[in-house]
Scaffold this active site. Structure first.
Site, PDB file in Angstrom:
ATOM      1  CE  LYS A  39       3.554   9.970   3.157  1.00  0.00           C
ATOM      2  NZ  LYS A  39       3.275   8.607   2.672  1.00  0.00           N
ATOM      3  CD  GLN A  73       2.005   5.340   3.333  1.00  0.00           C
ATOM      4  OE1 GLN A  73       1.847   6.497   2.978  1.00  0.00           O
ATOM      5  NE2 GLN A  73       3.187   4.846   3.618  1.00  0.00           N
ATOM      6  CG  ASP A 127       3.565   8.008  -3.969  1.00  0.00           C
ATOM      7  OD1 ASP A 127       4.500   8.502  -3.320  1.00  0.00           O
ATOM      8  OD2 ASP A 127       2.698   7.268  -3.483  1.00  0.00           O
TER       9      ASP A 127
HETATM   10  N1  GUN Z   1       5.286   3.629   1.666  1.00  0.00           N
HETATM   11  C1  GUN Z   1       6.527   3.979   2.090  1.00  0.00           C
HETATM   12  N2  GUN Z   1       6.971   5.048   1.408  1.00  0.00           N
HETATM   13  C2  GUN Z   1       5.997   5.388   0.543  1.00  0.00           C
HETATM   14  C3  GUN Z   1       5.866   6.429  -0.425  1.00  0.00           C
HETATM   15  O1  GUN Z   1       6.741   7.250  -0.661  1.00  0.00           O
HETATM   16  N3  GUN Z   1       4.697   6.431  -1.114  1.00  0.00           N
HETATM   17  C4  GUN Z   1       3.730   5.514  -0.904  1.00  0.00           C
HETATM   18  N4  GUN Z   1       2.612   5.602  -1.644  1.00  0.00           N
HETATM   19  N5  GUN Z   1       3.810   4.553  -0.022  1.00  0.00           N
HETATM   20  C5  GUN Z   1       4.943   4.500   0.710  1.00  0.00           C
END
Ligand code: GUN
Length: 302
Positions: free
Chosen positions: A58, A102, A125
């Protein structure tokens, strides 16, 4: 084996690259016309190796697209108050337009209040109940990245989904529920199936669009799939491969299902790259909206 019955591959990697190029151009003009640099803050608590890989990707993508990346790594034994205070600080920071915590968080932490603490305008998100509610009500809000990526892949492949039977396997807030809402907004007839669904295979066989997000390696078999269906595989499962190397497979048995479906996303190279590209799209939108600029629609052709 008959080649004419082999599905075409929906190339998520190429689509994500196209979308990223479009976002990169948007970031350049946002910066030159308004002096705004979109900022994404990613919070990682603990040292889960898979999460560390996601967070690194990311960050790299954000920087490549001309955005600012703020990474906050907290020790695994951080308490609830520390995580909450960090989120509140990011809410108050005008350089930060998007906040992603995350998931999953370490077991001793409660995810719900953390998600609730994120300013919905910065919730890239799309997990905050305000954004989930907006999606359900058909109002503009932040949409979770993975379902948004799947919607774009389906739009580009199918153009019009009106009247199609769509089955989503999975009912999480991060994927299954928003995916069902997006398919509904495309005028599909939507079934949300899950681990307690009776005769899952029979439901799947009715689907013109089958979206699998169960987290079980190669669970969807060829006789679960209607001939000619479009199959989107959201699973990322590590199974033992040759030698010591783990192999990545989806929730769909690709080798068999690709003989029945008309189109299918591979793993890797399908949905995965779209998730990060859509996170960048959400961050761009968040930066525009927080600066009083017009919203942008997800492009379909690029
Ligand atoms: N963990 C796995 N995929 C995601 C996601 O799209 N967002 C977040 N915050 N955590 C994740």
């Amino acid at each position: 084996m008959n080649d004419s019955t082999t599905a075409s591959i929906i190339d998520g990697k190429a689509t994500a690259l196209g979308l990223r190029a479009w976002i990169g151009d948007q970031v350049i003009s946002l910066n030159s016309n308004h002096g705004i640099k979109p900022g994404l803050a990613v919070v990682l608590v603990g040292e889960d190796p898979a999460s560390e890989v996601y967070v690194r990707n990311k960050r790299k993508t954000a920087v490549k697209l001309g955005m600012e990346s703020y990474e906050h790594t907290l020790p695994a034994d951080s308490d609830q108050e520390t995580v909450m205070r960090l989120v509140q600080g990011l809410n108050a920071d005008p350089k930060v337009h998007g906040i992603l915590v995350q998931l999953p968080l370490p077991k001793h932490l409660d995810e719900k209040p953390v998600v609730l603490a994120i300013n919905p305008l910065k919730d890239v998100d799309g997990l905050h109940p305000e954004n989930a509610g907006r999606l359900m009500a058909g109002n503009v809000g932040m949409v979770p990245c993975t379902p948004l990526g799947c919607q774009l892949l389906l739009r580009r492949r199918m153009r019009d989904m009106t009247g199609k039977d769509a089955v989503v396997i999975g009912r999480s807030m991060l994927f299954g529920k928003p995916m069902a809402q997006l398919l509904l907004s495309e005028n599909c007839t939507v079934t949300t199936a899950h681990s307690r669904t009776a005769d899952l295979a029979a439901h799947c066989r009715r689907a013109d669009i089958l979206v699998a997000a169960v987290g079980r390696a190669e669970m969807v078999k060829a006789d679960w799939v209607k001939p000619g269906a479009v199959v989107v595989d959201v699973g990322i499962n590590r199974i033992p491969g040759e030698g010591k190397k783990a192999k990545l497979v989806g929730d769909v048995d690709f080798a068999l299902v690709s003989k029945v479906a008309s189109a299918i996303t591979p793993v890797p190279g399908g949905v995965g790259p779209m998730t990060i590209a859509c996170l960048m799209f959400n961050t761009l939108r968040a930066a525009r909206l927080q600066n009083g600029l017009a919203d942008v629609d997800m492009p379909t052709d690029f």
